[in-house]
Design a protein around this motif. Structure first.
Motif, mmCIF file in Angstrom:
data_model
loop_
_atom_site.group_PDB
_atom_site.id
_atom_site.type_symbol
_atom_site.label_atom_id
_atom_site.label_comp_id
_atom_site.label_asym_id
_atom_site.label_seq_id
_atom_site.Cartn_x
_atom_site.Cartn_y
_atom_site.Cartn_z
ATOM 1 N N TRP A 1 0.817 -1.076 0.018
ATOM 2 C CA TRP A 1 0.210 0.023 -0.002
ATOM 3 C C TRP A 1 0.991 1.210 0.047
ATOM 4 C CZ3 TRP A 1 -5.204 -1.005 0.008
ATOM 5 C CH2 TRP A 1 -5.443 -2.401 0.257
ATOM 6 N N VAL A 2 0.497 2.284 -0.836
ATOM 7 C CA VAL A 2 1.258 3.452 -0.855
ATOM 8 C C VAL A 2 0.259 4.578 -0.897
ATOM 9 C CG1 VAL A 2 3.177 2.467 -2.384
ATOM 10 C CG2 VAL A 2 1.120 3.477 -3.390
ATOM 11 N N SER A 3 0.986 5.863 -0.327
ATOM 12 C CA SER A 3 0.043 6.863 -0.517
ATOM 13 C C SER A 3 0.741 8.090 -1.269
ATOM 14 C CB SER A 3 0.039 7.538 1.031
ATOM 15 O OG SER A 3 -0.611 8.833 1.039
ATOM 16 N N PHE A 4 -0.014 9.000 -2.109
ATOM 17 C CA PHE A 4 0.672 9.713 -3.274
ATOM 18 C C PHE A 4 0.520 11.046 -2.572
ATOM 19 C CE2 PHE A 4 0.734 6.421 -5.834
ATOM 20 C CZ PHE A 4 0.801 6.522 -7.339
ATOM 21 N N GLU A 5 1.494 11.725 -2.576
ATOM 22 C CA GLU A 5 1.677 13.175 -2.147
ATOM 23 C C GLU A 5 1.393 14.021 -3.405
ATOM 24 O OE1 GLU A 5 2.120 14.613 1.005
ATOM 25 O OE2 GLU A 5 2.002 12.815 1.870
ATOM 26 N N ARG A 6 0.337 14.327 -3.592
ATOM 27 C CA ARG A 6 0.050 15.306 -5.240
ATOM 28 C C ARG A 6 -0.781 16.282 -4.863
ATOM 29 N NH1 ARG A 6 0.623 13.772 -10.359
ATOM 30 N NH2 ARG A 6 -0.870 14.665 -11.862
ATOM 31 N N LYS A 7 -0.675 17.318 -5.692
ATOM 32 C CA LYS A 7 -1.380 18.638 -5.632
ATOM 33 C C LYS A 7 -2.860 18.340 -5.620
ATOM 34 C CE LYS A 7 -2.069 23.241 -5.166
ATOM 35 N NZ LYS A 7 -1.939 23.696 -3.979
ATOM 36 N N MET A 8 -3.667 18.278 -4.660
ATOM 37 C CA MET A 8 -4.889 18.381 -4.497
ATOM 38 C C MET A 8 -5.708 19.336 -4.076
ATOM 39 S SD MET A 8 -4.799 14.379 -2.811
ATOM 40 C CE MET A 8 -3.570 14.866 -1.835
ATOM 41 N N SER A 9 -6.009 20.118 -5.191
ATOM 42 C CA SER A 9 -6.411 21.832 -4.665
ATOM 43 C C SER A 9 -7.992 21.601 -4.449
ATOM 44 C CB SER A 9 -6.425 22.257 -6.226
ATOM 45 O OG SER A 9 -5.106 22.520 -6.488
ATOM 46 N N CYS A 10 -8.995 20.926 -5.110
ATOM 47 C CA CYS A 10 -10.316 20.972 -4.493
ATOM 48 C C CYS A 10 -10.726 19.939 -3.521
ATOM 49 C CB CYS A 10 -11.265 21.216 -5.661
ATOM 50 S SG CYS A 10 -11.509 19.362 -6.499
ATOM 51 N N TYR B 1 -8.766 10.319 -10.219
ATOM 52 C CA TYR B 1 -8.828 11.473 -9.239
ATOM 53 C C TYR B 1 -8.092 11.119 -7.974
ATOM 54 C CZ TYR B 1 -11.771 13.983 -12.478
ATOM 55 O OH TYR B 1 -12.316 14.581 -13.458
ATOM 56 N N VAL B 2 -6.885 11.699 -7.955
ATOM 57 C CA VAL B 2 -6.144 11.066 -6.676
ATOM 58 C C VAL B 2 -6.912 11.445 -5.323
ATOM 59 C CG1 VAL B 2 -3.906 11.379 -5.154
ATOM 60 C CG2 VAL B 2 -3.995 11.124 -7.655
ATOM 61 N N PHE C 1 -3.495 4.165 -2.208
ATOM 62 C CA PHE C 1 -3.687 3.317 -3.152
ATOM 63 C C PHE C 1 -2.995 1.970 -2.732
ATOM 64 C CE2 PHE C 1 -4.101 7.185 -5.289
ATOM 65 C CZ PHE C 1 -5.290 7.040 -6.021
ATOM 66 N N ASN C 2 -3.672 0.716 -3.291
ATOM 67 C CA ASN C 2 -3.037 -0.836 -3.369
ATOM 68 C C ASN C 2 -2.162 -0.548 -4.588
ATOM 69 O OD1 ASN C 2 -2.845 -3.455 -4.479
ATOM 70 N ND2 ASN C 2 -2.977 -3.670 -2.202
ATOM 71 N N TYR C 3 -0.827 -1.142 -4.326
ATOM 72 C CA TYR C 3 0.168 -1.133 -5.367
ATOM 73 C C TYR C 3 -0.317 -1.510 -6.832
ATOM 74 C CZ TYR C 3 4.693 -1.173 -7.573
ATOM 75 O OH TYR C 3 5.640 -1.271 -8.765
ATOM 76 N N THR C 4 -1.285 -2.329 -6.821
ATOM 77 C CA THR C 4 -1.785 -3.072 -8.048
ATOM 78 C C THR C 4 -2.224 -1.780 -8.842
ATOM 79 O OG1 THR C 4 -3.933 -3.637 -7.072
ATOM 80 C CG2 THR C 4 -2.202 -5.370 -7.190
ATOM 81 N N LYS C 5 -2.985 -0.919 -8.249
ATOM 82 C CA LYS C 5 -3.378 0.374 -8.850
ATOM 83 C C LYS C 5 -2.560 1.517 -9.026
ATOM 84 C CE LYS C 5 -6.927 3.361 -10.114
ATOM 85 N NZ LYS C 5 -7.738 3.228 -11.001
ATOM 86 N N ALA C 6 -1.706 1.563 -8.064
ATOM 87 C CA ALA C 6 -0.868 2.789 -8.109
ATOM 88 C C ALA C 6 0.469 2.644 -9.021
ATOM 89 C CB ALA C 6 0.032 2.743 -6.795
ATOM 90 N N LYS C 7 0.847 1.288 -9.304
ATOM 91 C CA LYS C 7 1.805 1.189 -10.480
ATOM 92 C C LYS C 7 1.407 1.922 -11.794
ATOM 93 C CE LYS C 7 0.412 -3.504 -11.888
ATOM 94 N NZ LYS C 7 0.778 -5.062 -11.813
ATOM 95 N N ASN C 8 0.337 1.949 -12.198
ATOM 96 C CA ASN C 8 -0.025 2.444 -13.350
ATOM 97 C C ASN C 8 -0.411 3.956 -13.159
ATOM 98 O OD1 ASN C 8 -0.252 -0.266 -14.775
ATOM 99 N ND2 ASN C 8 -1.805 -0.707 -13.384
ATOM 100 N N LEU C 9 -0.315 4.378 -12.165
ATOM 101 C CA LEU C 9 -0.497 5.830 -12.051
ATOM 102 C C LEU C 9 0.810 6.690 -12.431
ATOM 103 C CD1 LEU C 9 -2.831 5.985 -8.833
ATOM 104 C CD2 LEU C 9 -3.581 5.951 -11.356
ATOM 105 N N ILE C 10 0.846 6.710 -13.433
ATOM 106 C CA ILE C 10 2.485 7.727 -13.919
ATOM 107 C C ILE C 10 2.000 8.798 -14.880
ATOM 108 C CG2 ILE C 10 4.386 7.327 -15.347
ATOM 109 C CD1 ILE C 10 4.096 4.163 -14.923
ATOM 110 N N ASP C 11 2.656 9.983 -14.489
ATOM 111 C CA ASP C 11 2.260 11.189 -15.141
ATOM 112 C C ASP C 11 2.974 11.234 -16.384
ATOM 113 O OD1 ASP C 11 0.925 12.623 -13.386
ATOM 114 O OD2 ASP C 11 2.643 13.001 -12.093
#
Length: 263
Positions: free
Chosen positions: A222-231, A245-246, A253-263
């Motif tokens: 499991w991971v947690s994304f530090e990302r610009k979440m404005s609203c 939408y992060v 996120f579970n890694y199975t989802k997070a691994k595909n979240l690439i900018d």
């Protein structure tokens, strides 16, 4: 109908200086968030920013804030008795039920320790709910270490490994990147082990790879994304990666989802 963009006041109970640029603010609050959620904090006329909730309890919540710009410069001028504004809590946090009865490994780098601090404190007080608990924490240098007193307390019940990338003449502890201290988990222990990794993106990438190279299952990370979440409510699109939408599906996120979240 309530307007989700209208903030509420958060009165400051006290301020703890963790490092030169990291302060923990304790606020009077009846919010009962999920571990790993965040608030949008603001000062009118200055700005707004997402900040993780680092701990919470009866009548209070904590946020550990780093001084990095215009808004946080103003926040650092606040003291006991002052207040700021907030919206939330927002996001998908950690479900503690996923970890109970398991061997839990938390790997936290730098300010990534803040979003998981409430989990550490919960299981410190309920250590019997885990089979075992290993906490691996890494910072750039000794002067960057957060929550020094609590880390020492955690060592009473938790297997804590603290390391710094670069020590100094007074540092007697571990040195080296956090990945150096990630354990090898035996295949027969896969089903009873859960891993949480939080920190800078590059750290989460290589920490995850250390486990995966040991054939550890993706779905147990499991991971947690530090990302610009404005609203914070999935309207502005600043945090969107492809169709995700992060601020809504994450930051956890579970890694199975997070691994595909690439900018």
């Amino acid at each position: 109908m309530n307007n989700p963009y209208v903030p509420f006041k958060l009165p400051i109970i006290n301020v703890t200086e963790e490092t030169d640029i990291d302060y923990t603010f304790r606020f009077k609050s009846d919010i009962n968030p999920q571990n790993g959620q965040f608030l949008e904090i603001s000062i009118p006329g200055v700005g707004e920013a997402p900040i993780s909730i680092s701990d919470f309890g009866d009548g209070y919540l904590d946020m550990t804030i780093r001084r990095v710009g215009k808004l946080t410069d103003e926040v650092f001028e606040l003291k006991e008795g002052d207040y700021l504004f907030a919206r939330g809590p927002y996001g998908n946090g950690f479900n503690l039920e996923d970890y109970k009865g398991k061997d839990l490994v938390i790997v936290a780098g730098g300010t990534g320790l803040a979003p998981v601090k409430s989990i550490v404190n919960y299981f410190y007080e309920h250590i019997e709910e885990l089979k075992s608990f290993k906490l691996i924490i890494g910072f750039k240098s000794p002067k960057d270490i957060l929550f020094n007193e609590e880390i020492e307390k955690w060592k009473n019940k938790i297997n804590v490994i603290l390391t710094v990338d670069n020590g100094d003449e007074n540092w007697k502890g571990n040195t080296g990147l956090i990945t150096k201290y990630i354990p090898k988990i035996n295949e027969e222990d896969y089903n009873q082990t859960e891993v949480i990794i939080v920190g800078p993106p590059i750290m989460m990438k290589f920490a995850s790879l250390e486990f995966l190279n040991n054939n550890f299952p993706e779905e147990k990370i499991w991971v947690s994304f530090e990302r610009k979440m404005s609203c914070g409510i999935g309207k502005c699109g600043h945090c969107k990666i492809d169709e995700t939408y992060v601020c809504l599906e994450g930051p956890v996120f579970n890694y199975t989802k997070a691994k595909n979240l690439i900018d």
